[in-house]
Design a protein around this motif. Structure first.
Motif, mmCIF file in Angstrom:
data_model
loop_
_atom_site.group_PDB
_atom_site.id
_atom_site.type_symbol
_atom_site.label_atom_id
_atom_site.label_comp_id
_atom_site.label_asym_id
_atom_site.label_seq_id
_atom_site.Cartn_x
_atom_site.Cartn_y
_atom_site.Cartn_z
ATOM 1 N N GLU A 160 -3.660 -57.593 -2.965
ATOM 2 C CA GLU A 160 -2.376 -58.299 -2.959
ATOM 3 C C GLU A 160 -1.403 -57.639 -3.924
ATOM 4 N N GLU A 161 -0.214 -57.359 -3.434
ATOM 5 C CA GLU A 161 0.816 -56.724 -4.277
ATOM 6 C C GLU A 161 2.124 -57.459 -4.084
ATOM 7 N N ASP A 162 2.918 -57.603 -5.196
ATOM 8 C CA ASP A 162 4.246 -58.203 -5.081
ATOM 9 C C ASP A 162 5.287 -57.139 -5.415
ATOM 10 N N TYR A 163 6.393 -57.151 -4.667
ATOM 11 C CA TYR A 163 7.495 -56.218 -4.936
ATOM 12 C C TYR A 163 8.779 -57.020 -5.008
ATOM 13 N N PHE A 164 9.664 -56.661 -5.969
ATOM 14 C CA PHE A 164 10.966 -57.347 -6.102
ATOM 15 C C PHE A 164 12.055 -56.306 -6.112
ATOM 16 N N PHE A 165 13.050 -56.503 -5.299
ATOM 17 C CA PHE A 165 14.210 -55.604 -5.296
ATOM 18 C C PHE A 165 15.455 -56.458 -5.331
ATOM 19 N N PHE A 178 17.596 -61.396 -4.222
ATOM 20 C CA PHE A 178 16.435 -60.519 -4.377
ATOM 21 C C PHE A 178 15.666 -60.448 -3.058
ATOM 22 N N ILE A 179 15.094 -59.268 -2.870
ATOM 23 C CA ILE A 179 14.140 -59.158 -1.766
ATOM 24 C C ILE A 179 12.762 -59.235 -2.372
ATOM 25 N N VAL A 180 11.997 -60.220 -1.888
ATOM 26 C CA VAL A 180 10.632 -60.359 -2.410
ATOM 27 C C VAL A 180 9.660 -60.000 -1.293
ATOM 28 N N ILE A 181 8.796 -59.029 -1.591
ATOM 29 C CA ILE A 181 7.835 -58.598 -0.573
ATOM 30 C C ILE A 181 6.432 -58.778 -1.119
ATOM 31 N N VAL A 182 5.592 -59.414 -0.308
ATOM 32 C CA VAL A 182 4.183 -59.535 -0.691
ATOM 33 C C VAL A 182 3.362 -58.817 0.366
ATOM 34 N N SER A 183 2.413 -58.002 -0.094
ATOM 35 C CA SER A 183 1.552 -57.332 0.864
ATOM 36 C C SER A 183 0.110 -57.607 0.508
ATOM 37 N N ALA A 184 -0.745 -57.679 1.504
ATOM 38 C CA ALA A 184 -2.173 -57.896 1.251
ATOM 39 C C ALA A 184 -2.962 -57.455 2.480
#
Lengths: 459, 159
Positions: free
Chosen positions: A78-83, A135-141
């Motif tokens: 699981e990873e979180d990204y914020f832009f 913000f763009i919040v992206i979660v990947s898993a």
């Protein structure tokens, strides 16, 4: 390929196709559901992550952090990204670093949630607004269900289909054998029947079904075969007898005449007898020849339009010329006035032969009582009825009247060979006409001939 | 001038001979109605799917209709039409209503009583009691022999 195998195979293939369609349907909808579910989980996580990371109030952020740690277990990879979205930003850099298409970011920036799948890693992005900043919040898993559960489901389905296919195959083979069992029985029974034992019959049960009907059909066919075999045997013996009698007479007469020298008159007498017998022999062979010719369907007979009333008058003339004692009355009480209703298609010589045979039989067996000939017509046929008041035919012998050389038991006092009626029947058949004989012993015989009317239009 | 005549029929030779006799002796054009008298069906399903057309179709034999055709072809200008009617009631009034509706001018009866068939009845007593004019024809005594061929019989029997 045997029908049995074909039925088994068809049954098997149909069932297998249904199974595969069902399996793939289930698999497809499970995948759809699983993906949807997983993306939704990722979106929830994205909201939560944004709250923790971007919340202004530290207390609230800590509470969210605690909630996440306690309730949600960490997904694999699981990873979180914020832009942050600033004006004029085109997300080129971000898309390259995460190896995601730019459209993915654009869609989020427009306020929608966005989903993307890269192998087993699933991405879900949302737009999060906080104090006029976006913000763009992206979660990947990694989708655990996709990589493990669905593989499991796939193998279960695969095994199930194979097992069911085997089951269906055996059932279909058994089924087709079961269905064809009666047919095989019939085949085996029919194989045993040949020209030597034509009396054998298939065993039909009392059940009323198709198989029984088939058996009954076979049995009636065998009945007919047996009869025709018997007829043929009878024919040969009868024919030999009929041909033999005049020959014996000729030989006997000649022998006696040759035994010693005779007077002129005696020779004349002998030769006269021989001539008589030879003529009789010729008549028999001639009528036999006719019978053979008319019985042969392949031979084309020249057909023309014949008027039945004309035919009947000709027959009357012939019969009365043949023997002056014969008397034929023609009954016109039902004859239509319209001559179009009297025209049939046929060969006039053959028809003449057939009708005069029947009429002369009537004259002969009624000892020259008058024979009545009537004509009538329906809308599609012309009917000729020949009625005599002769000795009749015994009911038990009605079945044999069309057998060549067959002569009813009460005809001993009359001369004949038993060829006339079979010949007439053959001619009727050639003209697609029907012949119906009704008779009562010592009262008379009535023969009804029905010819199909020739439609020649109104001219 | 045209006349509508009624002949009770049991689909034996008798009505055909009556028709032949009437057609031969009539001076005017004829519309012929064959009256088939039968009891109403007993079973509820038969009543539910009751259809006079079907009952008549089932009763009219091929031989009988061929016999009609023979006679019609013999007298094409006399016999204008032939049709079949079904009659269930056993009362004089019902018969008179039926006769009025069909515009029947005369009923033709045979002296000899008709042979009884399953489910059908002989309407001759009703017709004799009714106000409809009727005529009785003396056919030659004719033994009813069912095994004989109807068409053949038509030709053989002379009136």
């Amino acid at each position: 390929m045997k029908t049995q195998t074909r039925i088994a195979l068809t049954f098997f293939l149909v069932t297998l196709t249904l199974m595969i369609v069902l399996g793939s349907g289930v698999y497809f909808f499970v995948i759809k559901y699983t993906f949807n579910d997983f993306y939704k989980r990722l979106e929830t996580r994205a909201v939560l992550a944004a709250r923790i990371r971007l919340e202004n109030e530290p207390a609230s952020a800590t509470a969210f952090q605690e909630m996440r740690d306690r309730i949600l277990e960490k997904l694999p990879q699981e990873e979180d990204y914020f832009f942050e979205i600033t004006s004029g930003k085109d997300f080129q850099q971000e898309s390259q670093s995460l190896k995601l298409p730019v459209s993915f970011f654009d869609e989020i920036a427009r306020g929608k949630t966005s989903r993307y799948q890269k192998g087993q890693i699933f991405f879900s992005g949302i737009l999060y607004r906080q104090d006029h900043r976006s913000f763009i919040v992206i979660v990947s898993a990694e989708n655990y269900y996709y990589s493990h559960h669905l593989t499991n489901l796939r193998s279960i389905m695969g095994i199930a289909i194979v097992v069911v296919a085997l089951l269906v195959l055996s059932v279909s083979i058994w089924f087709s054998r079961y269905v064809f069992l009666p047919v095989r029985q019939i085949t085996n029974q029919v194989k045993d029947i040949n020209s030597q034992n034509l009396h054998l019959r298939l065993q039909a049960s009392s059940v009323h079904d198709d198989v029984n009907e088939l058996k009954n059909t076979f049995n009636t066919m065998l009945d007919r075969l047996e009869t025709s075999f018997a007829t043929q045997n009878n024919f040969i013996s009868n024919a030999s007898h009929e041909l033999g009698t005049p020959l014996t007479a000729i030989i006997g007469e000649a022998d006696v005449a040759l035994a010693k020298t005779r007077s002129h008159e005696e020779y004349r007498e002998t030769i006269g007898i021989i001539l008589n017998e030879a003529e009789r022999l010729e008549r028999i062979t001639k009528s036999l020849l006719f019978l053979a010719q008319t019985g042969f369907d392949g031979k084309k007979v020249k057909m023309e339009i014949v008027r039945v009333d004309q035919l009947v008058w000709d027959v009357k003339e012939t019969i009365e010329k043949m023997n002056p004692k014969n008397k034929v009355n023609i009954d016109l009480s039902l004859m239509p006035d319209n001559h179009l209703k009297l025209k049939i298609k046929g060969n006039s010589q053959l028809l003449h032969l057939a009708i005069s045979n029947i009429v002369s039989n009537g004259c002969k067996y009624s000892s020259h009582q008058p024979v009545k000939l009537s004509i009538g017509s329906t809308d599609d046929s012309v009917i000729v009825v020949v009625q005599d008041t002769g000795i009749g035919i015994p009911p038990s012998e009605m079945a044999y009247i069309y057998d060549p050389f067959y002569r009813a038991s009460n005809t001993h006092n009359f001369e004949g060979y038993g060829i006339g009626l079979p010949l007439a029947r053959n001619i009727m058949r050639q003209h697609r006409a029907t012949i119906v004989v009704t008779s009562a012993v010592n009262e008379g015989t009535t023969v009804r001939l029905t010819f199909p009317l020739e439609n020649i239009g109104q001219h | 001038m045209r006349k509508t005549i009624l002949i009770p029929t049991d689909f034996t030779i008798t009505p055909l001979l009556l028709l032949k006799h009437v057609a031969a002796t009539s001076a005017v054009e004829l519309d012929v109605i064959f009256l088939y008298c039968t009891s109403l069906p007993d079973s509820i399903t038969d009543l539910l799917f009751y259809s006079p057309k079907k009952i008549i179709e089932a009763a009219v034999t091929t031989a009988f209709s061929e016999g009609c055709a023979v006679i019609q072809n013999k007298y094409p200008e006399k016999i204008q039409s032939i049709r079949f009617e079904l009659f269930h009631a056993r009362s004089v009034d019902a018969f008179q209503i039926m006769a009025e509706m069909n515009g029947i001018d005369e009923a033709i009866l045979a002296h000899t009583p008709a042979a009884s068939r399953k489910q059908s009845f002989d309407p001759a007593p009703i017709i004799r009691k009714s106000a409809v004019p009727f005529r009785e024809v003396d056919l030659e005594s004719h033994a009813y022999a069912p095994e004989r061929d109807l068409l053949t019989e038509l030709f053989v029997s002379a009136v």
